[in-house]
Structure formats: C-alpha cells, structure tokens
Motif scaffolding. Sequence first.
Motif, PDB file in Angstrom:
ATOM      1  N   ASP A  75       0.907  -1.372   0.144  1.00 11.00           N
ATOM      2  CA  ASP A  75       0.024  -0.116   0.009  1.00 11.00           C
ATOM      3  C   ASP A  75       0.765   1.107  -0.099  1.00 11.00           C
ATOM      4  O   ASP A  75       0.554   2.340  -0.519  1.00 11.00           O
ATOM      5  CB  ASP A  75      -0.729   0.085   1.266  1.00 11.00           C
ATOM      6  CG  ASP A  75      -1.836  -1.124   1.358  1.00 11.00           C
ATOM      7  OD1 ASP A  75      -2.319  -1.311  -0.059  1.00 11.00           O
ATOM      8  OD2 ASP A  75      -2.107  -1.723   2.245  1.00 11.00           O
ATOM      9  N   LEU A 124      -1.962   7.885   4.113  1.00 10.53           N
ATOM     10  CA  LEU A 124      -2.691   6.908   3.599  1.00 10.53           C
ATOM     11  C   LEU A 124      -3.852   6.311   4.516  1.00 10.53           C
ATOM     12  O   LEU A 124      -5.006   6.345   3.976  1.00 10.53           O
ATOM     13  CB  LEU A 124      -1.952   5.844   3.386  1.00 10.53           C
ATOM     14  CG  LEU A 124      -2.272   4.535   2.490  1.00 10.53           C
ATOM     15  CD1 LEU A 124      -2.196   5.116   1.172  1.00 10.53           C
ATOM     16  CD2 LEU A 124      -1.414   3.399   2.628  1.00 10.53           C
ATOM     17  N   LYS A 149     -12.665   8.361   3.562  1.00 15.29           N
ATOM     18  CA  LYS A 149     -13.339   7.891   2.309  1.00 15.29           C
ATOM     19  C   LYS A 149     -14.319   6.715   2.861  1.00 15.29           C
ATOM     20  O   LYS A 149     -15.325   6.593   2.180  1.00 15.29           O
ATOM     21  CB  LYS A 149     -12.205   7.464   1.272  1.00 15.29           C
ATOM     22  CG  LYS A 149     -12.804   6.746  -0.237  1.00 15.29           C
ATOM     23  CD  LYS A 149     -11.785   6.306  -0.886  1.00 15.29           C
ATOM     24  CE  LYS A 149     -12.423   5.711  -2.319  1.00 15.29           C
ATOM     25  NZ  LYS A 149     -11.105   5.240  -3.065  1.00 15.29           N
ATOM     26  N   TYR A 150     -13.787   5.846   3.698  1.00 13.96           N
ATOM     27  CA  TYR A 150     -14.680   4.821   3.895  1.00 13.96           C
ATOM     28  C   TYR A 150     -15.813   5.233   4.848  1.00 13.96           C
ATOM     29  O   TYR A 150     -16.907   5.067   4.554  1.00 13.96           O
ATOM     30  CB  TYR A 150     -13.744   3.618   4.910  1.00 13.96           C
ATOM     31  CG  TYR A 150     -14.491   2.634   5.571  1.00 13.96           C
ATOM     32  CD1 TYR A 150     -14.676   1.506   4.951  1.00 13.96           C
ATOM     33  CD2 TYR A 150     -14.978   2.706   7.027  1.00 13.96           C
ATOM     34  CE1 TYR A 150     -15.491   0.454   5.439  1.00 13.96           C
ATOM     35  CE2 TYR A 150     -15.745   2.081   7.508  1.00 13.96           C
ATOM     36  CZ  TYR A 150     -16.101   0.730   6.812  1.00 13.96           C
ATOM     37  OH  TYR A 150     -16.864  -0.406   7.352  1.00 13.96           O
ATOM     38  N   ASP A 175      -6.611   9.413   4.830  1.00 16.16           N
ATOM     39  CA  ASP A 175      -7.382   9.487   3.433  1.00 16.16           C
ATOM     40  C   ASP A 175      -8.468   8.376   3.297  1.00 16.16           C
ATOM     41  O   ASP A 175      -9.559   8.716   2.947  1.00 16.16           O
ATOM     42  CB  ASP A 175      -6.514   9.451   2.272  1.00 16.16           C
ATOM     43  CG  ASP A 175      -5.855  10.840   2.091  1.00 16.16           C
ATOM     44  OD1 ASP A 175      -6.019  11.784   2.594  1.00 16.16           O
ATOM     45  OD2 ASP A 175      -4.752  10.667   1.362  1.00 16.16           O
ATOM     46  N   ASN A 176      -8.033   7.190   3.444  1.00 12.25           N
ATOM     47  CA  ASN A 176      -8.985   6.233   3.283  1.00 12.25           C
ATOM     48  C   ASN A 176      -9.766   5.957   4.436  1.00 12.25           C
ATOM     49  O   ASN A 176     -10.986   5.414   4.107  1.00 12.25           O
ATOM     50  CB  ASN A 176      -7.931   4.752   3.157  1.00 12.25           C
ATOM     51  CG  ASN A 176      -7.331   4.707   1.733  1.00 12.25           C
ATOM     52  OD1 ASN A 176      -7.913   4.344   1.057  1.00 12.25           O
ATOM     53  ND2 ASN A 176      -6.086   5.414   1.797  1.00 12.25           N
TER      54      ASN A 176
END
Length: 440
Positions: A23, A70, A77-78, A73-74
């Motif tokens: 990742d 990371l 978004k989730y 951001d994720n």
Amino acid sequence: MNITKEQIDELNAVVKVAITKDDYQDKVEKILKDYKKQANIPGFRKGQVPMGLIKKQYGKAVLVDEVNKLLQDNLNKYLTEEKLDVLGNPLPKQQDNFDWDGDDFAFEFELGLAPDFKVPLETKKPLTHYKIVADDKMINEQVERIQKQYGKLVSKSEVGKTDEVNGTFKNEEEEIDNKTTVELDKIDSEKVVSSLVGKKVGDTVTLKTKGLFKEDYLLSSALGIPGDKAKTLDIETTFTIEEINERQPAELNQDLFDKLFGKDVVSSEKELKAKIKEDSEKQFEQQSDQKLLNDVTEYFIENTKFELPTEFLTKWIQMTGEEPLSQEQADAEYEKSEKGLRYQLIEGRIIKDNDIQIQFDELKEFAKGFIKSQMAQYGQLNPQEEELDNIAARVLGNQDEVKRLSEQLMSQKLLNLYKEKVNLKAKEVTYDNFVKEVYG
C-alpha cells in the motif's frame, strides 16, 4: 489495504484498518529517491549519497508520514462511502505493542455514532404564536415623537415644564464635569421639575442623581460616566443652565410626510398612522417569529428522546482540546454542550427528512434583501439592481458571511416549515403585553 467495522452497539463501533507494504512502498521509495537527488551530506557529492544512508536517516520519518496520510485519506473515504453518521471524530485506540519496524500495520479507531430517531413536527400540545399589534396609544406616541424630532427649537428666557435645557453637571469628588441636554419630560421627579421651572440662563440648581430620570441610561449619558457606575450612584450634583429651548412640534403636513416616506407615499394623518402601524407590526413580526423559533426548539429538545454515545463523546472532549482535560473537566464540558448537540442532531434530522436545501440563487436574493434593508436605514430607499448585485457578490465572496447568511436563511426556512406543520395557536397582543408575558 483492508478496512472493516465491528459494531459494538447502536451508538458505538470500532473501525479496523490493515495496511500492507504494497500500500505504501512505491510512494515511500519515490520520496526517498527525491531526497537522494537533493541530499547535501558532508563527504558526498549532491545526488551521490548512497540510498542505504538516505533510508537510515530519513526512511522511518517518511514511512510514518506516508502511512498516516494513507490512513487518514482512506478512513475518511470509508466513512463517507459507508454513510456512517459519526459524532466528533474517530479516536485512535491505544496499542501498546505497536511496532513501526514491521512491514504491515494494523490500526483501530473508536467511533461514536449518531442515534436513529424521528421528529414528529405536529406537537402534542399547541405552541403559542404571538401576533403583536400596534395599538392606538403606541401609534399616537410615535406620531408625537416624529413631531418632536422634526420640530424646531425656539429660544426662551426661562425654563418651562416641557423645555430642553442645555447645561453642565458637576461634582468635584466624583470628577464629574459634563455638558449635556436635559429634556424635562424625561425627569422622573415632579419635585425636580418644579425646582427647574422658572430658572434662567446662568442659574445653578442642586440635583440628586438617584431616581433623577425615568430611564436609567439617561443618567449615564447626562453625567458622562459608565452605565454600571450610574446604576448605583447616589450623590448631589450641581447643574448650571446655559441655554433654554422649547421644541415646537412639526406640523403634520405633506412636507413632513415626504421627508419621512418619500414624495406622495403618505398624504394625510390617517395614512401616516396606518403606515406607522404597518411598519411597527412588520418589526414586531421578527420578534414574534424569534420567540416561536425559540419555543419550538425548546419543545423538540424536551420531547425528542434518544440516547447519545456519552462515554465516547466525553473521551473525545477529553482528548481533542488544546490541552488534555481531566475526567472531571471532560464530564463538565460534556454536560454544558449536550443540549446544543442534541438540537444540532434534531435540526439536522428535520432538514434531512423535509429535504430543506439552500440554492446559491436564493442565498444571493436573501443577501440582497438584507443589504437593501441595511441601506434603507441610511436613507437609500431605492438602490439600483446592479448596485445590489455588486454588493452581494462582494459579500458572498467572504466565506464567513456566506456561513452567517446561510444559517439565517436556514432558520427562516425552518421557521416557515414550523408555521406550516407545528400545532400552533395564535394569540394577539399589544407590544407592552408581549414584553410582560414573555420577559416578565
């Protein structure tokens, strides 16, 4: 990367985020290569520093930074994709054995979730919606004020009961030495009025400050002292008369009507009183609407029952301020903010359930209406549309103003909804009775 959610109960959940080397590896390598090109380390030419040395010096910091980016951001978004209605922000769980030297990382975040509830708009008991009317007494008093304001001053040789007297208040001990104008009809004591009637320019009278004027604020202005001090002041002052004037009321004629409202808008005393009544009741409507909005808000807070993730929110308050709080301090802060949070959730649910939205065009028109009313206060009654558009464009270029006006417009939309849906009973009152009933 793998993100999963473990539901603890209806109001609490834990999100687990698993990050593997795949990742973040490419991003970390790219950044380290850029560092290698720019690194300036003694003993090596620029761009010739061995990658092993770069990794040793910068690798851990770059890794931590990139993994955190990371992660955030994720995670955001989730939460958006899963449509999770989160209160506060996700709180990272403490992991005692966390190791940045590995290749794969696991993180856990506590979530406080908004409760699911309904807000029936039709209240069980009717709420009072006041209609404030301007009665004859108020209208006649306003006519008298207008006549006085636009009347002319006529100099006099001695003081009469309704005159205006220019003079100087003095009290050496309190350091009072203030020129002012005293209107005798605003003095509260008949005895004081009698002591001034018949006096001439140059005469000095002794006046007690306590209970001198009908309105408390007048004493502060007359003596040139702060309002707080004037409230408790009980002294004797001297007042030396320097000028005496009688204010003769203006005639109720077309010239006065045109000054007040523009040419030929009003053409008689009857129309003047009707205009005063209309304008006054329009202003009263704002007070009545604000009272209704407050009452509906209080009703919904008291009668809409739902649980909150109290433990999570208290922990969030404790950990996310400028400085960490003790458990006792966090409990106190939560108690102070709980009512506001409940109404934010209630209001948000009402807005969502009734699909209330604010479009830019209507925000612009709302801003223009606000600007127009402001300009009217300074005598600009008919601004050009182009001028309003230009001012509105400047106002809406300021994000703070956009936020403020959006909140006002949303309040207006909610108020309109409440007038349509909430169980209301109308009550007609005079302004004086409204003040007594609402404010005591």
